[in-house]
Design a protein around this motif. Structure first.
Motif: not given
Length: 309
Positions: A34-38, A247-253, A270-278, A285-291
Motif C-alpha cells: 500500500t502507500v503511506n497514508f500521510d 485514533q487514526r484508521d490505518r485500514n488494517y488496524f 488494534t489487532d482488528v480488522p487485520g490484513f485480509a480485510v481488503d 501483498g500482490e495488488a496495490l491496495k489503497l484506502p
C-alpha cells in the motif's frame, strides 16, 4: 494482560532493494502493498508471516533517495527475529553466501544470537529459540520451513534514562522485568512468544538519533480492540502524563501514537480488522491496495510510485 509488539515500522532506501532483501534473502512474506497514508507518493510495504499475524509484521517507508539515519538516544537499537535454535548455522552460511554483513553468534540472556544488518545498515538479529521449531512457518517462501523466521522476538531501545520508559512498559503494556546484563534490562510479556521481549539499554551521553534510511520510525504495541486501546490511553494520560494522538484508521488496524519519555515513538495498534480485510489471505501483498479516500487518485499515485519488479 500484555499481548506484546504488534509491528515495527522502519525507513529504508529504494523499494526494490527493500523487497529483495526482506522477501528473497530473509524469506518474509509481503503481506500488504500500500502507500503511506500521510504521504501517498511513497510505498508502505508490510512483511510478516503467512497470515500477517500481529507480532510478525515489519513495515517500511521506502524512500528512493533517503539519507542515512544515525543510531542514537531515543531510537530502537535493534529488531530481533526468532528462528529455530538449530537453524542459526544455516543462517550464518546464507549470510556469507548473500554478502550480508553479520557478526559472530553470541550469547545474550542465555540464548544464541546472530546479529546482522540490512542494505541500509538497519540493525537486526536472529535469536535461536528451541520452541520456535514447533511454531508456524511460511512453507511457500524461499527459506526452508525448518529455518524460516517465525516472527519477532522483540526489540531493544536506546535511551538516556530507563526508569520512565520501563514504567510505561510495565504499567501500561503489562511487561515484567526479566534480568539485566550490563546496561541492558530485559522486559518480557508473560506467555507471549511473538514480540514478547523489549530490552532497554541505558546509554547516557550518547548523541540523539537521526532519522533516515536504516532507522526504525516507531514501535507498535498490541491492543485486542478499541476498548483495550482506550484503556491503555487512559492509563498513559492519567498515570504517566503522556500526550496521545487521536485514533487514526490505518485500514488494517486502528492506531494512536505518543512519544515515550526516552524519546522513542510508540504506537498502540488494534489487532482488528487485520490484513485480509481488503484482499484474500491467499493473495496478500500482490495488488496495490489503497484506502477509500485515496482510491480516486489511484492513477496519479501509481504513476509516481517506483516499479517493484
Amino acid at each position: 494482560m500484555s499481548l506484546g509488539i504488534h509491528h515495527v515500522t522502519a525507513i529504508s532506501g529504494p523499494a526494490r532493494r527493500t523487497l529483495a532483501f526482506y522477501g528473497e534473502v530473509l524469506g518474509l512474506r509481503l503481506v500488504k502493498k500500500t502507500v503511506n497514508f500521510d504521504d501517498p507518493g511513497t510505498y508502505h510495504l508490510y512483511f510478516g508471516d503467512e497470515a500477517g499475524s500481529p507480532g510478525t509484521i515489519l513495515t517500511f517507508f521506502p524512500w528512493e533517495n533517503a539519507g542515512p539515519g544515525r543510531l542514537g538516544i531515543g531510537q530502537t537499537q535493534e529488531t530481533v527475529f526468532r528462528v529455530p535454535a538449530e537453524s542459526l548455522g544455516w543462517w550464518t552460511h546464507r549470510f556469507v553466501e548473500k554478502g550480508v554483513p553479520h557478526e559472530a553468534i553470541e550469547k545474550r540472556f542465555g540464548r544464541s544470537t546472530l546479529a546482522f544488518r540490512d542494505p541500509d545498515g538497519m540493525r537486526l538479529a536472529l535469536v535461536g529459540v528451541t520452541e520456535a521449531a514447533s511454531e508456524p512457518a511460511w512453507a511457500a517462501g524461499p527459506v526452508p520451513a525448518e529455518a524460516a523466521i517465525r516472527g519477532f522476538d522483540g526489540v531493544s531501545l536506546l535511551v538516556e534514562k530507563g526508569e520512565k520508559t520501563a514504567a510505561i512498559l510495565t504499567d501500561v503494556f503489562g511487561f515484567e522485568p526479566a534480568g539485566t546484563e550490563g546496561t541492558t534490562t530485559r522486559y518480557i510479556a508473560p506467555g507471549v512468544a511473538m514480540g514478547g521481549t523489549v530490552d532497554i539499554r541505558v546509554a547516557g551521553g550518547f548523541l540523539p538519533g537521526r532519522e533516515g534510511a536504516g532507522s526504525v520510525h516507531h514501535i507498535a504495541f498490541r491492543a485486542a480492540d478499541d476498548a483495550a486501546q482506550e484503556a491503555m490511553v487512559k492509563r498513559l494520560r492519567e498515570g504517566h502524563g503522556q500526550r496521545v494522538t487521536e485514533q487514526r484508521d490505518r485500514n488494517y488496524f486502528r492506531s494512536v501514537y505518543f512519544r515515550e519519555p526516552g524519546g522513542v515513538l510508540f504506537e498502540i495498534a488494534t489487532d482488528v480488522p487485520g490484513f485480509a480485510v481488503d484482499e484474500p489471505a491467499a493473495t496478500l501483498g500482490e495488488a496495490l491496495k489503497l484506502p477509500a479516500g485515496l482510491e480516486p487518485m489511484r492513477a496519479r499515485i501509481e504513476a509516481v510510485l517506483p516499479a517493484l519488479t
